[in-house]
Design a protein around this motif. Structure first.
Motif, mmCIF file in Angstrom:
data_model
loop_
_atom_site.group_PDB
_atom_site.id
_atom_site.type_symbol
_atom_site.label_atom_id
_atom_site.label_comp_id
_atom_site.label_asym_id
_atom_site.label_seq_id
_atom_site.Cartn_x
_atom_site.Cartn_y
_atom_site.Cartn_z
ATOM 1 N N GLU A 183 40.147 -14.442 43.145
ATOM 2 C CA GLU A 183 41.478 -14.372 43.748
ATOM 3 C C GLU A 183 41.536 -15.385 44.889
ATOM 4 O O GLU A 183 40.671 -15.390 45.765
ATOM 5 N N LEU A 184 42.550 -16.230 44.872
ATOM 6 C CA LEU A 184 42.710 -17.261 45.888
ATOM 7 C C LEU A 184 43.975 -16.987 46.688
ATOM 8 O O LEU A 184 44.960 -16.475 46.145
ATOM 9 N N PRO A 185 43.970 -17.338 47.973
ATOM 10 C CA PRO A 185 45.180 -17.142 48.781
ATOM 11 C C PRO A 185 46.371 -17.886 48.179
ATOM 12 O O PRO A 185 46.227 -19.003 47.673
ATOM 13 N N ALA A 186 47.525 -17.247 48.203
ATOM 14 C CA ALA A 186 48.735 -17.861 47.647
ATOM 15 C C ALA A 186 49.460 -18.737 48.655
ATOM 16 O O ALA A 186 50.506 -19.304 48.350
ATOM 17 N N SER A 187 48.894 -18.866 49.850
ATOM 18 C CA SER A 187 49.506 -19.718 50.869
ATOM 19 C C SER A 187 49.159 -21.182 50.613
ATOM 20 O O SER A 187 48.320 -21.501 49.777
ATOM 21 N N ALA A 188 49.824 -22.070 51.334
ATOM 22 C CA ALA A 188 49.548 -23.508 51.223
ATOM 23 C C ALA A 188 49.008 -24.002 52.552
ATOM 24 O O ALA A 188 49.566 -24.902 53.174
ATOM 25 N N ASP A 189 47.904 -23.404 52.994
ATOM 26 C CA ASP A 189 47.366 -23.734 54.303
ATOM 27 C C ASP A 189 45.857 -23.940 54.230
ATOM 28 O O ASP A 189 45.266 -23.971 53.147
ATOM 29 N N ARG A 190 45.238 -24.100 55.387
ATOM 30 C CA ARG A 190 43.809 -24.373 55.450
ATOM 31 C C ARG A 190 42.981 -23.240 54.833
ATOM 32 O O ARG A 190 41.963 -23.499 54.190
ATOM 33 N N GLU A 191 43.417 -22.015 55.019
ATOM 34 C CA GLU A 191 42.675 -20.891 54.444
ATOM 35 C C GLU A 191 42.609 -20.993 52.921
ATOM 36 O O GLU A 191 41.545 -20.802 52.319
ATOM 37 N N ALA A 192 43.734 -21.309 52.292
ATOM 38 C CA ALA A 192 43.769 -21.439 50.842
ATOM 39 C C ALA A 192 42.936 -22.626 50.377
ATOM 40 O O ALA A 192 42.199 -22.548 49.395
ATOM 41 N N ALA A 193 43.051 -23.756 51.088
ATOM 42 C CA ALA A 193 42.281 -24.949 50.723
ATOM 43 C C ALA A 193 40.782 -24.698 50.868
ATOM 44 O O ALA A 193 39.977 -25.139 50.037
ATOM 45 N N THR A 194 40.391 -23.990 51.923
ATOM 46 C CA THR A 194 38.975 -23.676 52.134
ATOM 47 C C THR A 194 38.450 -22.800 51.010
ATOM 48 O O THR A 194 37.326 -22.999 50.516
ATOM 49 N N ALA A 195 39.244 -21.825 50.575
ATOM 50 C CA ALA A 195 38.819 -20.943 49.487
ATOM 51 C C ALA A 195 38.614 -21.724 48.197
ATOM 52 O O ALA A 195 37.637 -21.502 47.459
ATOM 53 N N ILE A 196 39.507 -22.675 47.903
ATOM 54 C CA ILE A 196 39.365 -23.504 46.706
ATOM 55 C C ILE A 196 38.096 -24.349 46.794
ATOM 56 O O ILE A 196 37.316 -24.436 45.833
ATOM 57 N N ASN A 197 37.864 -24.975 47.941
ATOM 58 C CA ASN A 197 36.687 -25.820 48.096
ATOM 59 C C ASN A 197 35.392 -25.020 47.990
ATOM 60 O O ASN A 197 34.378 -25.527 47.494
ATOM 61 N N ARG A 198 35.393 -23.774 48.440
ATOM 62 C CA ARG A 198 34.201 -22.950 48.320
ATOM 63 C C ARG A 198 33.882 -22.660 46.858
ATOM 64 O O ARG A 198 32.710 -22.641 46.459
ATOM 65 N N VAL A 199 34.908 -22.422 46.063
ATOM 66 C CA VAL A 199 34.695 -22.211 44.633
ATOM 67 C C VAL A 199 34.125 -23.468 43.993
ATOM 68 O O VAL A 199 33.181 -23.414 43.187
ATOM 69 N N ILE A 200 34.681 -24.622 44.359
ATOM 70 C CA ILE A 200 34.190 -25.889 43.804
ATOM 71 C C ILE A 200 32.737 -26.118 44.209
ATOM 72 O O ILE A 200 31.903 -26.546 43.392
ATOM 73 N N GLU A 201 32.409 -25.830 45.457
ATOM 74 C CA GLU A 201 31.026 -25.978 45.907
ATOM 75 C C GLU A 201 30.084 -25.119 45.072
ATOM 76 O O GLU A 201 28.988 -25.562 44.700
ATOM 77 N N GLU A 202 30.495 -23.894 44.773
ATOM 78 C CA GLU A 202 29.648 -23.017 43.977
ATOM 79 C C GLU A 202 29.452 -23.573 42.569
ATOM 80 O O GLU A 202 28.367 -23.464 41.985
ATOM 81 N N LEU A 203 30.486 -24.186 42.027
ATOM 82 C CA LEU A 203 30.352 -24.822 40.714
ATOM 83 C C LEU A 203 29.385 -25.991 40.754
ATOM 84 O O LEU A 203 28.591 -26.199 39.837
ATOM 85 N N VAL A 204 29.438 -26.767 41.847
ATOM 86 C CA VAL A 204 28.670 -28.010 41.936
ATOM 87 C C VAL A 204 27.211 -27.780 42.302
ATOM 88 O O VAL A 204 26.320 -28.470 41.789
ATOM 89 N N ARG A 205 26.922 -26.823 43.160
ATOM 90 C CA ARG A 205 25.560 -26.636 43.664
ATOM 91 C C ARG A 205 24.552 -26.312 42.570
ATOM 92 O O ARG A 205 23.359 -26.574 42.721
ATOM 93 N N ASP A 206 24.995 -25.752 41.468
ATOM 94 C CA ASP A 206 24.097 -25.425 40.375
ATOM 95 C C ASP A 206 23.329 -26.649 39.885
ATOM 96 O O ASP A 206 22.149 -26.568 39.547
ATOM 97 N N ASP A 207 23.998 -27.803 39.848
ATOM 98 C CA ASP A 207 23.369 -29.068 39.434
ATOM 99 C C ASP A 207 24.238 -30.201 39.982
ATOM 100 O O ASP A 207 25.144 -30.682 39.299
ATOM 101 N N PRO A 208 23.976 -30.640 41.221
ATOM 102 C CA PRO A 208 24.877 -31.586 41.899
ATOM 103 C C PRO A 208 25.150 -32.883 41.150
ATOM 104 O O PRO A 208 26.221 -33.473 41.331
ATOM 105 N N VAL A 209 24.221 -33.346 40.328
ATOM 106 C CA VAL A 209 24.438 -34.645 39.674
ATOM 107 C C VAL A 209 25.579 -34.613 38.669
ATOM 108 O O VAL A 209 26.034 -35.666 38.204
ATOM 109 N N GLN A 210 26.073 -33.420 38.319
ATOM 110 C CA GLN A 210 27.106 -33.311 37.290
ATOM 111 C C GLN A 210 28.489 -33.712 37.787
ATOM 112 O O GLN A 210 29.359 -34.069 36.986
#
Length: 312
Positions: free
Chosen positions: A264-291
């Motif tokens: 679940e991601l914040p429905a706002s268009a602010d820093r909190e929502a952007a931070t939540a999206i970036n955290r999800v992306i980080e979790e996807l990437v950390r598994d194998d950064p070269v991808q």
């Protein structure tokens, strides 16, 4: 006569595509189709050759890869990051060589050739469409094509500058199983309509589209211009958000879809929502950064007062 970019969809084939200036493009397309019939070892050898040539003749773009890795993983030794640069470029070109396999694959073929991490999430996605949140990884095109075999949906595409033949070829690859591919200029309206109508939306959330289109939020600890839209779309369509990344194993040549549990991601268009999206992306990437596609300028937009991060 050349192809015209439509505001409703990708470039259509035109006889002007056979003009001599497009012959090198057709040669490259022919090679991709030829490699679709070869084994993994010759494809990997050819990709390795392309990666070595790229490192030698395109130092500016390789420098972007190094800069991104240094910004995101400053704790890693320089020799480790340099090995990541080498592996990433080899994976990148192997995925490019594999485009011919995607273009010619029959329905169901890519699904059989793909490993899935967290299969229950994919099963749920097939039952309950939603917003598929992903990133520019080396396995992006394979992941999108594989999902399109069983998941109806839409996506955004960015035309290739001054080469309608490539536009046409990629359009055939991306839409052959029914995916609706629309240019970015159409906005999010058609995709929201598709979500509300029971289709999924394949949304790439990591690109820097400029400060005027988003807000700054930390990405691996670095302030990055981020479009905080995923949560708002999901809330408006009342649908789940499915994070996924397409990965490629350079040893076996097999692709892998790694799903995270729906978020679940914040429905706002602010820093909190952007931070939540970036955290999800980080979790996807950390598994194998070269991808991740580190050759993109993820940090091209800088906060006021901060110097440009990519040296010319």
């Amino acid at each position: 006569m050349t192809g015209r970019r439509s505001q409703s969809g990708p470039t259509a084939f035109r006889w002007g595509f056979v003009a001599p200036r497009f012959w090198p493009t057709w040669l490259a397309i022919g090679l991709l189709h030829l490699f679709a019939f070869t084994g993994h070892r010759p494809r990997r050898a050819f990709a390795g050759l392309l990666a070595r040539l790229y490192r030698r003749f395109n130092p500016r773009r390789v420098g972007i890869v190094r800069t991104n890795l240094a910004l995101c993983f400053p704790e890693e030794p320089a020799d480790v990051r340099e090995e990541w640069v080498r592996r990433h470029l080899e994976l990148h070109f192997l995925a490019l060589v594999d485009l011919g396999r995607i273009r010619r694959a029959r329905r169901g073929e890519l699904t059989r050739q793909t490993d899935v991490a967290n299969q229950p999430v994919l099963d749920r996605l097939r039952r309950e469409p939603g917003l598929i949140l992903t990133v520019h990884s080396v396995g992006l095109e394979w992941a999108a094509a594989m999902l399109a075999e069983t998941v109806e949906g839409s996506t955004i595409y960015k035309p290739f500058a001054d080469n309608p033949v490539i536009d046409w070829w990629f359009a055939g690859m991306r839409t052959r199983h029914g995916t609706q591919a629309l240019p970015r200029e159409r906005g999010m309206g058609p995709h929201l309509k598709a979500l509300r109508g029971g289709r999924s939306f394949f949304y790439i959330a990591d690109e820097d589209l400029g400060g005027g289109h988003g807000v700054f939020a930390p990405f691996f600890g670095v302030e990055k211009a981020t479009l905080p839209l995923a949560g708002k779309l999901a809330r408006a369509a009342r649908c789940p958000v499915y994070p996924v990344i397409g990965q490629l194993d350079e040893t076996t040549g097999r692709y892998r879809l790694r799903f995270l549990d729906p978020v679940e991601l914040p429905a706002s268009a602010d820093r909190e929502a952007a931070t939540a999206i970036n955290r999800v992306i980080e979790e996807l990437v950390r598994d194998d950064p070269v991808q991740l596609m580190w050759s993109l300028k993820y940090f091209k937009t800088t906060p006021p007062g901060e110097s440009e991060r990519y040296r010319r």
